[in-house]
Design an enzyme around this catalytic site. Structure first.
Site, short mmCIF file in Angstrom:
data_model
loop_
_atom_site.label_atom_id
_atom_site.label_comp_id
_atom_site.label_asym_id
_atom_site.label_seq_id
_atom_site.Cartn_x
_atom_site.Cartn_y
_atom_site.Cartn_z
N TYR A 154 17.86 29.03 9.12
CA TYR A 154 16.64 29.72 9.57
C TYR A 154 16.56 29.77 11.10
O TYR A 154 16.92 28.82 11.79
CB TYR A 154 15.41 28.99 9.05
CG TYR A 154 15.13 29.27 7.60
CD1 TYR A 154 14.84 30.56 7.16
CD2 TYR A 154 15.14 28.23 6.67
CE1 TYR A 154 14.58 30.81 5.83
CE2 TYR A 154 14.87 28.48 5.33
CZ TYR A 154 14.60 29.78 4.91
OH TYR A 154 14.35 30.03 3.59
N LYS A 175 0.84 -1.20 0.00
CA LYS A 175 0.00 0.00 0.00
C LYS A 175 0.88 1.26 0.00
O LYS A 175 2.07 1.19 0.30
CB LYS A 175 -0.90 -0.01 1.23
CG LYS A 175 -0.12 0.03 2.54
CD LYS A 175 -0.97 -0.27 3.74
CE LYS A 175 -0.10 -0.26 4.99
NZ LYS A 175 -0.80 -0.78 6.16
#
Ligand SMILES: *Cc1c(COP(=O)(O)O)cnc(C)c1O
Length: 368
Positions: A256, A39
């Protein structure tokens, strides 16, 4: 050099890991049949190439009908099982005419089976809720539905899913298994319970059919185990390139939020991968990245720590102790030399999610 993120998938590792599943099921004496779970694009490894590599599995497991249809359209002939079952009479008719096995986990699906007189024999796994309280029928509801189900064209089995199979020795898992077993015996149905954790850790749960997922891809099936402890080989190795190297003076910050601060005059490597490629943004400073470098180092000697926040297109690593690393060098984010489970722990997630979140910017390469 090219700024390219590559996921290299070893098909031989997939086959080896399937053989490990078989070995566990032989050791328990069950010789269980295997539904290889593919899946979610084979846990992000690529549905069709993985399905082809796992041709030895007795069945392939998907979550939804669309995935099963994609496998058939791709020429995969292995029997397929749809774990979330069908959600309309149309889907039911399609599943039946294609010969897919379905899981039935709620009353609405039983009604559809009764209302849609199907010409074909349809393999149906009745899903019991043995305590996880996600999908599944309560034991009494399932028992009450069986006579009706037996009147349809369904050939029946019973299955359940464990909430804590990744925690060895968990009492809840034993209780869930006992509930499933009692039901299977009372109604003389073939049974399936084990995902990877239980395949490795709970031989009593092997039963008629096992459903390995993560272990096929070579990640650790239980907490506190390394995949290599249970002979699993990583199927995916994710690599990127060192794009730039720069000197950062003691006291300056990187990235950042100015979240990482150099504690000495530092050498910082910029690697061309970020959350835009699927590298987890929550990976903390200190998360290992493997760079063999010019010295072709191995093991812990090849690891360097992430330094600063993960950006969309880049990460930064501390190369202060690695004068051998050059621009253009290959960095392994996970896979050979660095288990995905280790990276997942540093990012407060699980290997499953790392694999599933790679983006279309990643180039997949399949090797035998
Ligand atoms: C995904 C899935 C599995 C496989 O679980 P792993 O932990 O990856 O081995 C087994 N059973 C069902 C119903 C699933 O949806």
């Amino acid at each position: 050099m090219k700024r390219e993120v590559v996921a290299r998938i070893r098909l031989d590792a997939l086959r080896h890991n399937l053989a490990v599943v078989r070995k566990h099921c032989a050791a328990s004496g069950n010789h269980s049949r295997v539904i290889a779970m593919v899946k979610a694009d084979a846990y992000g490894h690529g549905l069709l190439p993985v399905a082809r590599a796992l041709g030895d599995a007795d069945m392939l497991g998907v979550a939804v009908l669309e995935e099963a249809l994609e496998l058939r359209a791709g020429g995969i002939a292995t029997p397929l099982v749809i774990m979330e079952g069908i959600f309309s009479a149309d889907e039911l008719r399609t599943a039946a005419s294609e010969g897919f096995a379905i899981v039935v986990h709620q009353q609405e699906q039983i009604e559809m089976l009764r209302a849609t007189g199907l010409p074909q024999r349809l393999p149906v796994w009745v899903k019991l809720d043995t305590g996880m309280h996600r999908l599944g029928l309560q034991v009494d509801v399932a028992a009450a539905a069986l006579p009706d189900l037996r009147k349809t064209s369904a050939t029946l089995g019973v299955m359940s899913h464990f909430a804590c199979a990744d925690e060895p020795g968990c009492a809840m898992t034993r209780k869930q298994l006992a509930t499933l077993l009692a039901f299977a015996q009372a109604h003389e149905l073939p049974a399936s319970a084990a995902n990877s954790g239980a395949i490795v850790d709970m031989p009593a749960a092997h039963l008629d059919v096992v459903r390995p997922g993560i272990m096929l891809y070579g990640a650790a099936p239980t907490r506190g185990t390394e995949a290599s402890d249970v002979e699993l080989q990583p199927a995916m190795t994710l690599t990127a390139r060192v794009l730039a190297i720069k000197a950062v003076p003691d006291g300056d910050s990187v990235g950042y939020g100015a979240a990482w601060i150099a504690r000495r005059d530092s050498r910082i490597g910029v690697i061309g991968i970020g959350y835009g490629d699927g590298y987890p943004r929550h990976a903390a400073s200190g998360t290992p990245v493997c760079i063999p470098g010019a010295d072709n180092r191995h093991g812990a000697n090849a690891l360097v720590p992430l330094a600063g926040r993960v950006s969309m297109d880049m990460i930064t690593v501390d190369l202060s102790d690695r004068p051998d690393v050059r621009v253009g060098d290959l960095a392994v984010l996970w896979g050979d030399g660095l288990p995905a489970d280790v990276v997942a722990r540093h990012a407060d997630t699980i290997s499953y999610e790392l694999f599933c979140r790679l983006t279309s910017r990643v180039r997949f390469e399949y090797v035998d």
